[in-house]
Design a protein around this motif. Structure first.
Motif, PDB file in Angstrom:
ATOM      1  N   UNK A   1      10.976 -10.662   7.512  1.00  0.00           N
ATOM      2  CA  UNK A   1      11.489 -11.912   8.076  1.00  0.00           C
ATOM      3  C   UNK A   1      10.505 -13.052   7.814  1.00  0.00           C
ATOM      4  N   UNK A   2       9.212 -12.771   8.034  1.00  0.00           N
ATOM      5  CA  UNK A   2       8.188 -13.786   7.808  1.00  0.00           C
ATOM      6  C   UNK A   2       8.192 -14.259   6.363  1.00  0.00           C
ATOM      7  N   UNK A   3       8.275 -13.317   5.443  1.00  0.00           N
ATOM      8  CA  UNK A   3       8.267 -13.689   4.022  1.00  0.00           C
ATOM      9  C   UNK A   3       9.547 -14.426   3.628  1.00  0.00           C
ATOM     10  N   UNK A   4      10.647 -14.116   4.302  1.00  0.00           N
ATOM     11  CA  UNK A   4      11.920 -14.770   3.979  1.00  0.00           C
ATOM     12  C   UNK A   4      11.834 -16.284   4.122  1.00  0.00           C
ATOM     13  N   UNK A   5      11.005 -16.749   5.028  1.00  0.00           N
ATOM     14  CA  UNK A   5      10.853 -18.185   5.221  1.00  0.00           C
ATOM     15  C   UNK A   5       9.848 -18.793   4.261  1.00  0.00           C
ATOM     16  N   UNK A   6       9.172 -17.968   3.475  1.00  0.00           N
ATOM     17  CA  UNK A   6       8.046 -18.470   2.677  1.00  0.00           C
ATOM     18  C   UNK A   6       8.174 -18.230   1.174  1.00  0.00           C
ATOM     19  N   UNK A   7       9.019 -17.302   0.754  1.00  0.00           N
ATOM     20  CA  UNK A   7       9.144 -17.044  -0.690  1.00  0.00           C
ATOM     21  C   UNK A   7      10.600 -17.218  -1.124  1.00  0.00           C
ATOM     22  N   UNK A   8      10.826 -17.244  -2.441  1.00  0.00           N
ATOM     23  CA  UNK A   8      12.161 -17.570  -2.920  1.00  0.00           C
ATOM     24  C   UNK A   8      12.912 -16.386  -3.527  1.00  0.00           C
ATOM     25  N   UNK A   9      12.250 -15.225  -3.656  1.00  0.00           N
ATOM     26  CA  UNK A   9      12.985 -14.099  -4.240  1.00  0.00           C
ATOM     27  C   UNK A   9      12.871 -12.834  -3.397  1.00  0.00           C
ATOM     28  N   UNK A  10      13.965 -12.082  -3.379  1.00  0.00           N
ATOM     29  CA  UNK A  10      13.984 -10.828  -2.619  1.00  0.00           C
ATOM     30  C   UNK A  10      12.990  -9.807  -3.154  1.00  0.00           C
ATOM     31  N   UNK A  11      12.677  -9.885  -4.441  1.00  0.00           N
ATOM     32  CA  UNK A  11      11.870  -8.805  -5.018  1.00  0.00           C
ATOM     33  C   UNK A  11      10.459  -8.773  -4.421  1.00  0.00           C
ATOM     34  N   UNK A  12       9.890  -9.957  -4.127  1.00  0.00           N
ATOM     35  CA  UNK A  12       8.566  -9.972  -3.503  1.00  0.00           C
ATOM     36  C   UNK A  12       8.625  -9.370  -2.094  1.00  0.00           C
ATOM     37  N   UNK A  13       9.701  -9.696  -1.389  1.00  0.00           N
ATOM     38  CA  UNK A  13       9.871  -9.165  -0.024  1.00  0.00           C
ATOM     39  C   UNK A  13       9.979  -7.641  -0.062  1.00  0.00           C
ATOM     40  N   UNK A  14      10.760  -7.149  -1.049  1.00  0.00           N
ATOM     41  CA  UNK A  14      10.921  -5.694  -1.169  1.00  0.00           C
ATOM     42  C   UNK A  14       9.586  -5.027  -1.529  1.00  0.00           C
ATOM     43  N   UNK A  15       8.872  -5.637  -2.479  1.00  0.00           N
ATOM     44  CA  UNK A  15       7.568  -5.079  -2.857  1.00  0.00           C
ATOM     45  C   UNK A  15       6.623  -5.046  -1.654  1.00  0.00           C
ATOM     46  N   UNK A  16       6.530  -6.192  -0.964  1.00  0.00           N
ATOM     47  CA  UNK A  16       5.632  -6.247   0.197  1.00  0.00           C
ATOM     48  C   UNK A  16       6.092  -5.278   1.283  1.00  0.00           C
ATOM     49  N   UNK A  17       7.402  -5.220   1.508  1.00  0.00           N
ATOM     50  CA  UNK A  17       7.940  -4.338   2.543  1.00  0.00           C
ATOM     51  C   UNK A  17       7.633  -2.878   2.254  1.00  0.00           C
ATOM     52  N   UNK A  18       7.833  -2.491   1.003  1.00  0.00           N
ATOM     53  CA  UNK A  18       7.582  -1.090   0.661  1.00  0.00           C
ATOM     54  C   UNK A  18       6.085  -0.783   0.722  1.00  0.00           C
ATOM     55  N   UNK A  19       5.262  -1.719   0.262  1.00  0.00           N
ATOM     56  CA  UNK A  19       3.816  -1.516   0.370  1.00  0.00           C
ATOM     57  C   UNK A  19       3.408  -1.346   1.834  1.00  0.00           C
ATOM     58  N   UNK A  20       4.003  -2.175   2.688  1.00  0.00           N
ATOM     59  CA  UNK A  20       3.692  -2.089   4.118  1.00  0.00           C
ATOM     60  C   UNK A  20       4.136  -0.750   4.697  1.00  0.00           C
ATOM     61  N   UNK A  21       5.347  -0.325   4.332  1.00  0.00           N
ATOM     62  CA  UNK A  21       5.871   0.931   4.888  1.00  0.00           C
ATOM     63  C   UNK A  21       4.986   2.110   4.460  1.00  0.00           C
ATOM     64  N   UNK A  22       4.620   2.135   3.184  1.00  0.00           N
ATOM     65  CA  UNK A  22       3.761   3.218   2.704  1.00  0.00           C
ATOM     66  C   UNK A  22       2.409   3.178   3.418  1.00  0.00           C
ATOM     67  N   UNK A  23       1.834   1.970   3.515  1.00  0.00           N
ATOM     68  CA  UNK A  23       0.534   1.830   4.180  1.00  0.00           C
ATOM     69  C   UNK A  23       0.617   2.257   5.646  1.00  0.00           C
ATOM     70  N   UNK A  24       1.666   1.774   6.332  1.00  0.00           N
ATOM     71  CA  UNK A  24       1.804   2.067   7.756  1.00  0.00           C
ATOM     72  C   UNK A  24       2.042   3.545   7.999  1.00  0.00           C
ATOM     73  N   UNK A  25       2.874   4.118   7.149  1.00  0.00           N
ATOM     74  CA  UNK A  25       3.201   5.535   7.191  1.00  0.00           C
ATOM     75  C   UNK A  25       1.933   6.396   7.100  1.00  0.00           C
ATOM     76  N   UNK A  26       1.097   6.097   6.113  1.00  0.00           N
ATOM     77  CA  UNK A  26      -0.132   6.869   5.917  1.00  0.00           C
ATOM     78  C   UNK A  26      -1.122   6.597   7.043  1.00  0.00           C
ATOM     79  N   UNK A  27      -1.289   5.322   7.377  1.00  0.00           N
ATOM     80  CA  UNK A  27      -2.247   4.978   8.434  1.00  0.00           C
ATOM     81  C   UNK A  27      -1.850   5.614   9.759  1.00  0.00           C
ATOM     82  N   UNK A  28      -0.568   5.512  10.111  1.00  0.00           N
ATOM     83  CA  UNK A  28      -0.128   6.077  11.391  1.00  0.00           C
ATOM     84  C   UNK A  28      -0.062   7.594  11.341  1.00  0.00           C
ATOM     85  N   UNK A  29       0.431   8.123  10.234  1.00  0.00           N
ATOM     86  CA  UNK A  29       0.537   9.581  10.093  1.00  0.00           C
ATOM     87  C   UNK A  29      -0.834  10.234  10.130  1.00  0.00           C
ATOM     88  N   UNK A  30      -1.726   9.783   9.254  1.00  0.00           N
ATOM     89  CA  UNK A  30      -3.065  10.378   9.245  1.00  0.00           C
ATOM     90  C   UNK A  30      -3.827  10.033  10.527  1.00  0.00           C
TER      91      UNK A  30
END
Lengths: 231, 231
Positions: B36-65
């Protein structure tokens, strides 16, 4: 001497420290890994900074308010169980006495000992209920300000933890340089944080520091790899 | 009847459910708010998807481990305290008996009752140590597979929780449309999740669902506002 050791352990892992550790663990790891992931996929620091700050704010609120809700829930749960124990002690005292006896029976206390304890406990309703809360249900009275304090501490720790790795992108001009400085700086922060966290929780400090650092770097490497694949 | 209610509560808030709630709470909130934050700041969905997936992977590993480490720490802590109690019972039994008496003195048990209890407990070292672990230190024996299970459950819950809001950006062509669909869809998910979470933890379901939804939307709104300011 030995008893005072026990006591120390309990003092050390206070609610405040626990909350700082919760917030800082994720704060140092997730925004760092997100920024690292984006570093492999975008060409300007400003998008990384925007995404990083959005993440920190989101994480801060989600974890802080999450901590608040968890604290409130714990308190409400305690109070509703307390009410239930008072009701039981008032309305089905014989059943409650039997529960006391059952608790002691599992520890090999004789029938007459169980009887004596149940009868002595029953003389003071408040203490009896306290006993049931702790020994039947394993519940301790939560601190009244716990929820609010928890929210503030977790949120602040996440915010500070998240800004540290991100700050590298403020002072560098390409994502690659940002990532190098951020990775170096965050590795040091993770190690120092892991060291003190382990000391406080009574683990071996160096081993603990290495584990915490490894998790952070793993998360960042995975985010970097996946983001490169997706972008 | 009343006792079986207690029992139910304990069964319901199992380790598995707790872990799902931990992972899903943050998973549904943070990636959603970041997108949502990026939606107000960037112009393409692909950056949001990249950032979102990076976040999910990071959060998944950080929280899981993170969950894995927390579980391991809990287990090591239990085992080191267990060893200490066995040592104390073997080497300073009179001191340990005094600790048993002190525990019961606070509940108004008479001197002779304390004495009887301490002596009966002392007949079986294992039960005595069990008793001290639970009633002096408030520690329960942790499940041996807790750490590994915790890691997998929290990580998976975070992953699923994070993909739900992000999926809206796969099927839309601008960040604004993505945000609209994501916000609508995530509001429903947050409400449903909050409803069941509250039911399971014994809170009022509708009030709990509203709180969880509000936190998610607040985090997203704050991330949106801040990202717009920074970008």
């Amino acid at each position: 001497m030995m008893t005072s050791n026990h006591h120390e352990t309990h003092l050390k892992s206070s609610d405040f420290i626990t909350d700082v550790v919760i917030g800082m663990s994720d704060g140092l790891t997730v925004p760092f890994a997100l920024a690292a992931g984006l570093s492999g996929a975008v060409s300007s620091n400003s998008i990384i900074i925007t995404a990083g700050i959005a993440e920190i704010v989101a994480g801060c609120i989600a974890m802080g308010l999450g901590g608040y809700l968890a604290g409130k829930t714990e308190q409400e749960h305690y109070e509703s169980e307390l009410q239930r124990e008072y009701d039981e002690v008032a309305h089905v005292p014989e059943k409650e006495k039997q529960e006391v006896k059952d608790i002691f029976a599992t520890y090999g206390i004789s029938e007459s000992g169980q009887e004596l304890l149940a009868n002595e406990l029953a003389r003071d309703k408040d203490k009896w209920v306290d006993f049931m809360m702790k020994f039947e249900l394993g519940l301790e009275k939560p601190n009244a300000n716990r929820a609010r304090n928890s929210a503030l501490t977790i949120g602040t720790a996440y915010f500070i933890g998240g800004l540290l790795p991100l700050s590298a992108y403020f002072f560098t001009n390409t994502p690659t340089n940002g990532l190098l400085v951020s990775a170096l700086f965050t590795t040091i922060c993770l190690f120092v944080f892991g060291y003190f966290k382990s000391k406080i929780t009574g683990q071996r400090p160096i081993a603990g520091a290495l584990k915490v650092t490894l998790i952070g770097l793993l998360a960042a490497a995975a985010a970097f790899g996946i983001a490169k694949l997706v972008a």
